[in-house]
Motif scaffolding. Structure first.
Motif, PDB file in Angstrom:
ATOM      1  N   ASP A 103       0.823  -1.200   0.000  1.00 35.22           N
ATOM      2  CA  ASP A 103       0.000   0.000   0.000  1.00 35.22           C
ATOM      3  C   ASP A 103       0.861   1.255   0.000  1.00 35.22           C
ATOM      4  OD1 ASP A 103      -2.429  -1.169  -0.112  1.00 35.22           O
ATOM      5  OD2 ASP A 103      -2.866  -1.039   2.028  1.00 35.22           O
ATOM      6  N   HIS A 104       0.414   2.253  -0.735  1.00 29.92           N
ATOM      7  CA  HIS A 104       1.053   3.554  -0.702  1.00 29.92           C
ATOM      8  C   HIS A 104       0.558   4.310   0.532  1.00 29.92           C
ATOM      9  CE1 HIS A 104       2.775   3.050  -4.636  1.00 29.92           C
ATOM     10  NE2 HIS A 104       1.603   2.758  -5.147  1.00 29.92           N
ATOM     11  N   ASN A 105       1.459   5.018   1.190  1.00 28.89           N
ATOM     12  CA  ASN A 105       1.059   5.848   2.326  1.00 28.89           C
ATOM     13  C   ASN A 105       0.456   7.150   1.817  1.00 28.89           C
ATOM     14  OD1 ASN A 105       1.942   4.016   4.242  1.00 28.89           O
ATOM     15  ND2 ASN A 105       3.990   4.885   4.346  1.00 28.89           N
ATOM     16  N   ALA A 153      -9.250   3.988   1.616  1.00 29.51           N
ATOM     17  CA  ALA A 153      -8.506   2.765   1.944  1.00 29.51           C
ATOM     18  C   ALA A 153      -8.255   1.890   0.716  1.00 29.51           C
ATOM     19  CB  ALA A 153      -9.253   1.967   3.006  1.00 29.51           C
ATOM     20  N   LYS A 154      -9.072   2.049  -0.321  1.00 31.18           N
ATOM     21  CA  LYS A 154      -8.866   1.286  -1.564  1.00 31.18           C
ATOM     22  C   LYS A 154      -7.638   1.769  -2.327  1.00 31.18           C
ATOM     23  CE  LYS A 154     -13.869   0.703  -2.312  1.00 31.18           C
ATOM     24  NZ  LYS A 154     -14.980   1.023  -3.229  1.00 31.18           N
ATOM     25  N   GLY A 210      -4.837   3.338  -0.793  1.00 33.50           N
ATOM     26  CA  GLY A 210      -3.597   3.347  -0.034  1.00 33.50           C
ATOM     27  C   GLY A 210      -3.851   3.339   1.460  1.00 33.50           C
ATOM     28  N   ASN A 211      -2.780   3.495   2.215  1.00 30.94           N
ATOM     29  CA  ASN A 211      -2.847   3.474   3.674  1.00 30.94           C
ATOM     30  C   ASN A 211      -2.821   4.905   4.205  1.00 30.94           C
ATOM     31  OD1 ASN A 211      -2.723   2.682   6.362  1.00 30.94           O
ATOM     32  ND2 ASN A 211      -0.491   2.473   6.331  1.00 30.94           N
ATOM     33  N   THR A 239      -1.959   7.228   6.435  1.00 29.16           N
ATOM     34  CA  THR A 239      -1.122   7.327   7.643  1.00 29.16           C
ATOM     35  C   THR A 239      -1.275   8.669   8.340  1.00 29.16           C
ATOM     36  OG1 THR A 239       0.737   8.013   6.242  1.00 29.16           O
ATOM     37  CG2 THR A 239       0.588   5.677   6.796  1.00 29.16           C
ATOM     38  N   LYS A 254      -4.139  11.728   8.854  1.00 26.12           N
ATOM     39  CA  LYS A 254      -5.538  12.112   8.630  1.00 26.12           C
ATOM     40  C   LYS A 254      -5.833  13.367   9.446  1.00 26.12           C
ATOM     41  CE  LYS A 254      -6.882   7.926   9.826  1.00 26.12           C
ATOM     42  NZ  LYS A 254      -7.756   6.771  10.159  1.00 26.12           N
TER      43      LYS A 254
END
Length: 246
Positions: free
Chosen positions: A2-4, A27-28, A30-31, A33, A35
């Motif tokens: 996953d891309h951050n 969430a589809k 990437g992650n 990290t 928010k």
């Protein structure tokens, strides 16, 4: 892997009712990290956001509204985005706003090699939309609600549902894109078609037309022919190809 992603939300400009579906959609890609949501939290109109922040681990950033009638979040969100960019801790950004004031920010982040996903309402001005790698309308994320769930009959959306029409202009756009990536026999890999459609038009999304995926949408149009082929690398999944009918 996953891309951050850094998720930056314009609290003054986005309704809190979309937060659950919005975070599921992010969430589809990437992650998430980082928010953060920006706004003047002394203002009563942000009270609905307060109840959903902890549930979604979103950090509120206070920005006082110094000038009446001006969006106070713009400068704080832009400064934070640049700080995050230079920290090099993320691979991309998700800018959640319907405000065209973030057009230059999206352009600058892409110039730095970061992927930019925009999320906003359908009222979002075109300059901000085209400045993103991809733009997703909030309205299509609410179709999971029972009262707004599109009815499907034989793979086609019910005409009563509130979605965009597959006009001749849209169909020609798809046909030209298929031709752009087709082989000598006219066949194009569906994944390549989908990628190019979004590069040409960041807000292109089959869900805008009542279809959860691109393949059933294209299959519903008589002008196109679809073929399923064996995948030598993974027998569980077929490769889908499409071409314009002669």
């Amino acid at each position: 892997m996953d891309h951050n992603l850094a998720v930056l939300i314009d609290g003054d400009n986005i309704p809190s009712a979309y937060v659950k579906e919005m975070m599921e959609e992010i969430a589809k890609h990437g992650n998430p990290t980082i928010k953060r949501i920006y706004g003047d939290w002394t203002n009563p109109h942000l009270s609905k956001w307060k109840s959903v922040l902890l549930e979604n681990a979103i950090s509120p950033i206070q920005q006082y509204g110094y000038t009446q009638g001006k969006n106070a979040t713009d400068s704080a969100m832009i400064i934070d985005a640049m700080d995050i960019l230079y920290s090099n801790k993320v691979d991309g950004f998700c800018l959640v706003s319907s405000d065209s004031d973030f057009t230059r920010l999206a352009t600058r982040l892409r110039e730095a090699g970061k992927r930019v996903i925009g999320i906003g309402e359908k009222k979002t001005p075109d300059p901000f939309i085209v400045a993103c790698d991809r733009f997703i309308y909030l309205e299509i994320l609410k179709t999971k609600d029972k009262e707004e769930q599109p009815e499907v009959v034989k793979g086609k959306p019910n005409k009563k549902q509130s979605v965009d029409r597959l006009t001749p202009r849209v169909i020609n756009f798809i046909a030209n894109t298929i031709s752009d990536v087709a082989d000598d026999d006219g066949w194009a890999f569906m994944g390549d078609v989908g990628s190019l459609l979004q590069k040409k038009q960041p807000n292109f999304d089959s869900r805008n037309y009542g279809y959860q995926k691109l393949t059933p949408m294209i299959a519903s149009i008589d002008q196109f022919e679809i073929e399923s082929r064996e995948n030598n690398n993974n027998s569980k999944f077929k490769l889908i190809f499409v071409r314009n009918k002669e």
